[in-house]
Design a protein around this motif. Structure first.
Motif, PDB file in Angstrom:
ATOM      1  N   ASN A  15      35.738  48.696  41.244  1.00  0.00           N
ATOM      2  CA  ASN A  15      36.163  47.434  40.661  1.00  0.00           C
ATOM      3  C   ASN A  15      37.282  46.907  41.556  1.00  0.00           C
ATOM      4  O   ASN A  15      38.392  47.431  41.547  1.00  0.00           O
ATOM      5  CB  ASN A  15      36.670  47.625  39.229  1.00  0.00           C
ATOM      6  CG  ASN A  15      37.141  46.326  38.614  1.00  0.00           C
ATOM      7  OD1 ASN A  15      37.001  45.257  39.205  1.00  0.00           O
ATOM      8  ND2 ASN A  15      37.717  46.400  37.440  1.00  0.00           N
ATOM      9  N   LEU A  63      34.692  50.021  34.255  1.00  0.00           N
ATOM     10  CA  LEU A  63      35.791  50.325  35.169  1.00  0.00           C
ATOM     11  C   LEU A  63      37.040  49.554  34.765  1.00  0.00           C
ATOM     12  O   LEU A  63      36.976  48.357  34.475  1.00  0.00           O
ATOM     13  CB  LEU A  63      35.415  49.944  36.604  1.00  0.00           C
ATOM     14  CG  LEU A  63      34.212  50.670  37.205  1.00  0.00           C
ATOM     15  CD1 LEU A  63      33.696  49.931  38.414  1.00  0.00           C
ATOM     16  CD2 LEU A  63      34.581  52.086  37.557  1.00  0.00           C
ATOM     17  N   GLU A  67      39.855  50.361  39.458  1.00  0.00           N
ATOM     18  CA  GLU A  67      39.342  51.724  39.318  1.00  0.00           C
ATOM     19  C   GLU A  67      38.082  51.921  40.142  1.00  0.00           C
ATOM     20  O   GLU A  67      37.321  50.990  40.391  1.00  0.00           O
ATOM     21  CB  GLU A  67      39.021  52.024  37.848  1.00  0.00           C
ATOM     22  CG  GLU A  67      38.567  53.459  37.617  1.00  0.00           C
ATOM     23  CD  GLU A  67      38.217  53.749  36.168  1.00  0.00           C
ATOM     24  OE1 GLU A  67      38.293  54.927  35.787  1.00  0.00           O
ATOM     25  OE2 GLU A  67      37.869  52.822  35.417  1.00  0.00           O
ATOM     26  N   SER A  68      37.848  53.156  40.545  1.00  0.00           N
ATOM     27  CA  SER A  68      36.591  53.527  41.192  1.00  0.00           C
ATOM     28  C   SER A  68      36.085  54.799  40.530  1.00  0.00           C
ATOM     29  O   SER A  68      36.848  55.542  39.915  1.00  0.00           O
ATOM     30  CB  SER A  68      36.793  53.740  42.687  1.00  0.00           C
ATOM     31  OG  SER A  68      37.708  54.782  42.922  1.00  0.00           O
ATOM     32  N   LYS A  69      34.791  55.019  40.639  1.00  0.00           N
ATOM     33  CA  LYS A  69      34.169  56.240  40.094  1.00  0.00           C
ATOM     34  C   LYS A  69      33.172  56.771  41.098  1.00  0.00           C
ATOM     35  O   LYS A  69      32.523  56.008  41.816  1.00  0.00           O
ATOM     36  CB  LYS A  69      33.453  55.955  38.761  1.00  0.00           C
ATOM     37  CG  LYS A  69      34.410  55.647  37.630  1.00  0.00           C
ATOM     38  CD  LYS A  69      33.694  55.553  36.294  1.00  0.00           C
ATOM     39  CE  LYS A  69      34.725  55.275  35.194  1.00  0.00           C
ATOM     40  NZ  LYS A  69      34.106  55.191  33.881  1.00  0.00           N
TER      41      LYS A  69
END
Length: 75
Positions: A15, A63, A67-69
């Protein structure tokens, strides 16, 4: 970003908005053609080791701002 290794797919989702949450809708066949025709996949968050459950058709990934995942996806 997607990488396939040893029968699993690793998906990085970002994001880029620093001031707003976002939900990314990602069809499984966009990750890999054979996933779109599967009976479902298991999704795990690599960083937290949380099992996010099974999914069919598409992933909806929430997100927070900036943020990242990193997700592991297996049949």
């Amino acid at each position: 970003f997607v990488r396939e290794e040893s029968g699993a797919y690793y998906l990085a989702v970002f994001n880029y908005k620093s001031d707003a949450s976002d939900t990314k809708h990602i069809p499984l066949d966009r990750i890999a053609k054979d996933l779109g025709h599967s009976a479902g996949v298991s999704v795990t968050d690599i960083w937290t080791n949380a099992i996010l459950g099974r999914s069919t058709g598409a992933l909806d990934i929430s997100l927070a701002p900036a943020e990242s995942k990193l997700l592991k996806i297996v049949f």
